[in-house]
Design an enzyme around this catalytic site. Structure first.
Site, PDB file in Angstrom:
ATOM      1  N   GLU A   3      -0.212   7.369 -16.648  1.00 24.12           N
ATOM      2  CA  GLU A   3      -0.979   6.407 -17.562  1.00 24.12           C
ATOM      3  C   GLU A   3      -2.277   7.264 -18.452  1.00 24.12           C
ATOM      4  O   GLU A   3      -2.519   6.416 -19.680  1.00 24.12           O
ATOM      5  CB  GLU A   3      -1.749   5.148 -16.615  1.00 24.12           C
ATOM      6  N   TYR A   5     -18.131  22.789 -50.687  1.00 22.07           N
ATOM      7  CA  TYR A   5     -18.272  22.440 -49.140  1.00 22.07           C
ATOM      8  C   TYR A   5     -19.393  21.298 -49.206  1.00 22.07           C
ATOM      9  O   TYR A   5     -20.470  21.010 -50.024  1.00 22.07           O
ATOM     10  CB  TYR A   5     -19.181  23.524 -48.714  1.00 22.07           C
ATOM     11  N   HIS A  36      16.581  -1.693 -26.503  1.00 23.95           N
ATOM     12  CA  HIS A  36      15.818  -2.817 -26.438  1.00 23.95           C
ATOM     13  C   HIS A  36      15.314  -3.153 -24.811  1.00 23.95           C
ATOM     14  O   HIS A  36      15.320  -4.301 -24.600  1.00 23.95           O
ATOM     15  CB  HIS A  36      16.519  -4.286 -26.971  1.00 23.95           C
ATOM     16  N   SER A  81      -4.645   2.825  -3.938  1.00 24.22           N
ATOM     17  CA  SER A  81      -5.450   1.832  -4.287  1.00 24.22           C
ATOM     18  C   SER A  81      -6.824   2.018  -3.459  1.00 24.22           C
ATOM     19  O   SER A  81      -6.543   2.166  -2.340  1.00 24.22           O
ATOM     20  CB  SER A  81      -4.628   0.579  -4.370  1.00 24.22           C
ATOM     21  N   GLN A 124     -18.961  19.312 -41.367  1.00 26.74           N
ATOM     22  CA  GLN A 124     -19.256  19.946 -39.946  1.00 26.74           C
ATOM     23  C   GLN A 124     -18.486  18.804 -38.851  1.00 26.74           C
ATOM     24  O   GLN A 124     -18.484  19.473 -37.762  1.00 26.74           O
ATOM     25  CB  GLN A 124     -20.889  19.902 -39.715  1.00 26.74           C
ATOM     26  N   LYS A 173       0.097   1.131  -2.167  1.00 28.56           N
ATOM     27  CA  LYS A 173      -0.018   1.620  -3.598  1.00 28.56           C
ATOM     28  C   LYS A 173       0.103   3.040  -3.581  1.00 28.56           C
ATOM     29  O   LYS A 173      -0.400   3.763  -2.839  1.00 28.56           O
ATOM     30  CB  LYS A 173      -1.060   1.080  -4.301  1.00 28.56           C
ATOM     31  N   ASN A 199       0.161   5.147  -7.194  1.00 24.36           N
ATOM     32  CA  ASN A 199       0.092   4.569  -8.654  1.00 24.36           C
ATOM     33  C   ASN A 199       0.368   5.763  -9.401  1.00 24.36           C
ATOM     34  O   ASN A 199      -0.285   6.989  -9.427  1.00 24.36           O
ATOM     35  CB  ASN A 199      -1.334   4.033  -8.974  1.00 24.36           C
TER      36      ASN A 199
HETATM   37  N1  ARG Z   1     -22.486  24.144 -39.113  1.00 21.16           N
HETATM   38  C1  ARG Z   1     -22.001  24.157 -40.453  1.00 21.16           C
HETATM   39  C2  ARG Z   1     -20.616  23.553 -40.564  1.00 21.16           C
HETATM   40  O1  ARG Z   1     -19.788  23.371 -39.539  1.00 21.16           O
HETATM   41  C3  ARG Z   1     -21.566  25.642 -41.267  1.00 21.16           C
HETATM   42  C4  ARG Z   1     -21.991  25.668 -42.425  1.00 21.16           C
HETATM   43  C5  ARG Z   1     -23.225  25.351 -43.003  1.00 21.16           C
HETATM   44  N2  ARG Z   1     -23.321  25.307 -44.474  1.00 21.16           N
HETATM   45  C6  ARG Z   1     -24.239  24.611 -45.033  1.00 21.16           C
HETATM   46  N3  ARG Z   1     -24.178  24.993 -46.449  1.00 21.16           N
HETATM   47  N4  ARG Z   1     -25.039  24.073 -44.500  1.00 21.16           N
HETATM   48  O2  ARG Z   1     -19.862  23.063 -41.429  1.00 21.16           O
END
Ligand code: ARG
Length: 435
Positions: free
Chosen positions: A289, A316, A155, A276, A321, A282, A284
Site C-alpha cells: 500500500e 539561469y 474489467h 493491526s 535551485q 489481521k 495487512n
Molecule cells: N544553489 C544554486 C542552484 O542550485 C547554485 C547556482 C547558483 N547560481 C547563482 N547564480 N546564484 O541552482
C-alpha cells in the site's frame, strides 16, 4: 563572508540567508562537485591559464578535502550557501591564493548543472542495478511456480485462463521498458555543460572537450545558454521514475487484492506484512500500500519540475535551485520502494490451488468452447452465440462448462461431442495459447 562581498555593504539577513541556501540538499553532491573542480583545475593548468604549481596545489588539496568529507573527519558547514561555495572557501582557507584561482573561467551556473548530471548518473546506475535485481526475482518466481493456472481478468471480471508466469511476464516487460527509458534518458543527460560559464561561456582559452572527456561525458553543450539552463534531463528522469512508480503501483494493487481472503492467491512473508493494533486476526499488506501511495509523491516531483521550468526565461534563474529537491526525492523514493518491494516479492508464497479454484469458476473457458465449435465448421459469431446460450443454461442450473452433461450441450448445438471436455480443460486452454 559571501563570494560577492566586494559589491555589497551589508551581510545577508540571517533568515533570508537560510531561505536562499541550498546546502541541505546539495551537500550530497560534494564528491561530484570536487571531481568537477579537479577536472576544471587540471584543464586550466594544461591550458596555461593557471600555473602548473597552483594547479597541483588545488588538485591535491581537493583530493584531501574529498577524502575528509568521505571519512567524516570534516563536516559541511550547514550555514554555507551551497556546496560549491563551501568547497571553494575551504580550499582557499587551506591553500590561499591558489584556491582563489580555481573559479577562473567558470560560474556556479555551469558548475551546478555539471554536478547534478554527475550525481544523477550515479543514481541511474544504482537504479539500473535494482531494476535488474527485480527482473531476476520475477524470473525466479515464475520458475518456482510453473504451469500454475489462474484467471486472467479484464474489467476485473474473470476473462480467460492464463498462468501465473504469464501474469508476471507482463511486469517483466514493463520493467524492461523502464530500463530502456533510463538508458535513453542517460544519453541526453551525458553532455557536459562545463565551460558555459554564467551563460555566455568565457574568453579564456579553455578546453571544453578535455573536461568533458575527463568526466566521462559524450560531448559538451553547443549552446552555453542551454548548457546552464537545461533541466530537461531532470524532467525526463522524473518521468521515467514516475512510470516505474505506475508499474510498481499497479503490481502492488494486484498484490493487495491477491492477499485478501476473497482472492487469497498469495501470502506475503510476515517480515513484509504488518498487524493491526486492535484486530488480532489481521495481516495487512502495508508495504504494498505504501509503495502504491508513494507513487503520488514521485508524480508530484515531476509536476513540480515541469512547473518550475515552464515560465523561465533564458538563461539561469534561481528558481532552478528547486530542481534538486524534486529529482533527488524522486530517486530516493523509487530506490526505497524497490528496496522493500524486491524482497517482498522474493519471499511471497503463491497459492496455486486457490488460483486454480478461482479459474474454475466464472466460465473463463467460454471462448475456447466457441473456438471448439469453430473447429467443427461453425462461423465464429454463431459459435459465440451458442456458447452464450450454454453459459446461460449453466448459470440457470448451477453448473459449469465442465459439469454440464453432453446431452445439454447437444440440445443447443448438434456439433458437440465428448471432445468438448478436453477442449475446455483449463490446462489445454493455456497450452493452446502457448502460455
Ligand atoms: N544553489 C544554486 C542552484 O542550485 C547554485 C547556482 C547558483 N547560481 C547563482 N547564480 N546564484 O541552482
Amino acid at each position: 563572508m559571501k563570494l560577492w562581498a566586494g559589491r555589497f555593504s551589508k551581510e545577508a539577513d540571517k533568515k533570508t540567508n537560510d531561505f536562499n541556501s541550498s546546502i541541505a540538499t546539495d551537500s550530497r553532491m560534494f564528491r561530484e562537485d570536487i571531481d568537477g573542480s579537479i577536472a576544471h583545475a587540471s584543464m586550466l593548468g594544461k591550458q596555461g591559464i593557471i600555473s602548473a604549481e597552483d594547479c597541483e596545489k588545488i588538485v591535491s588539496e581537493l583530493e584531501k578535502i574529498k577524502q575528509e568529507l568521505i571519512d567524516g573527519t570534516m563536516t559541511i558547514d550547514p550555514d554555507a550557501e551551497d556546496i560549491h561555495t563551501f568547497i571553494e572557501s575551504t580550499l582557499t582557507q587551506r591553500i590561499g591564493d591558489a584556491g582563489k584561482r580555481l573559479h577562473t573561467g567558470r560560474s556556479r551556473n555551469d558548475q551546478v548543472a555539471l554536478d547534478i548530471r554527475l550525481t544523477l548518473r550515479g543514481e541511474c546506475e544504482k537504479l539500473t542495478a535494482q531494476l535488474n535485481e527485480l527482473l531476476c526475482v520475477l524470473d525466479k518466481k515464475s520458475k518456482e511456480y510453473p504451469n500454475v493456472v489462474m484467471p486472467g481478468y479484464t474489467h476485473m471480471q474473470r476473462a480467460q485462463p492464463i498462468t501465473f508466469a504469464t501474469h508476471l511476464l507482463a511486469y517483466t516487460e514493463m520493467f524492461k521498458r523502464d530500463l530502456d527509458r533510463l538508458e535513453d534518458a542517460k544519453k541526453r543527460m551525458n553532455i557536459s555543460p562545463l565551460g558555459s560559464g554564467a551563460l555566455a561561456g568565457t574568453g579564456y582559452p579553455i578546453d571544453r572537450a578535455a573536461t568533458a572527456s575527463a568526466l566521462g561525458f559524450d560531448g559538451y553543450s553547443k549552446s552555453t545558454l542551454d548548457g546552464v539552463s537545461d533541466r530537461d534531463f531532470c524532467i525526463e528522469l522524473a518521468c521515467v521514475l514516475s512510470i516505474i512508480m505506475v508499474h510498481l503501483s499497479r503490481f502492488c494493487e494486484e498484490l493487495i487484492l491477491w492477499c485478501s481472503w476473497e482472492f487469497k492467491f498469495v501470502e506475503l512473508d510476515d517480515a513484509f506484512s504488518t498487524g493491526s493494533s486492535i484486530m488480532p486476526q489481521k495481516k495487512n499488506p502495508d508495504i504494498a500500500e505504501l509503495v502504491r501511495g508513494k507513487s503520488g509523491r514521485v508524480f508530484g516531483d515531476l509536476i513540480g519540475l515541469l512547473t518550475v521550468m515552464k515560465g523561465l526565461p533564458l538563461a539561469y534563474n534561481k528558481d532552478m535551485q528547486e530542481d534538486k529537491d524534486a529529482i533527488f526525492d524522486a530517486f530516493d523514493t523509487v530506490k526505497m520502494c524497490l528496496t522493500a518491494f524486491i524482497p517482498m516479492i522474493d519471499t511471497m508464497t503463491v497459492l496455486p490451488a486457490n488460483m486454480r479454484k478461482a479459474a474454475a469458476g466464472g466460465f473463463i473457458n467460454a471462448t475456447d468452447c466457441a473456438d471448439y465449435l469453430v473447429g467443427k465448421g461453425l462461423a465464429f459469431r454463431d459459435a459465440y452465440k451458442a456458447t452464450g446460450e450454454i453459459v446461460a443454461l449453466c448459470i440457470q442450473k448451477g453448473l459449469t462448462l465442465e459439469t454440464l452433461p453432453l446431452e445439454e450441450y447437444k440440445k443447443i448445438c448438434e456439433l458437440f461431442d465428448e471432445g468438448i471436455y478436453t477442449a475446455i480443460s483449463l490446462e489445454n486452454c493455456v497450452k493452446r495459447r502457448g502460455l
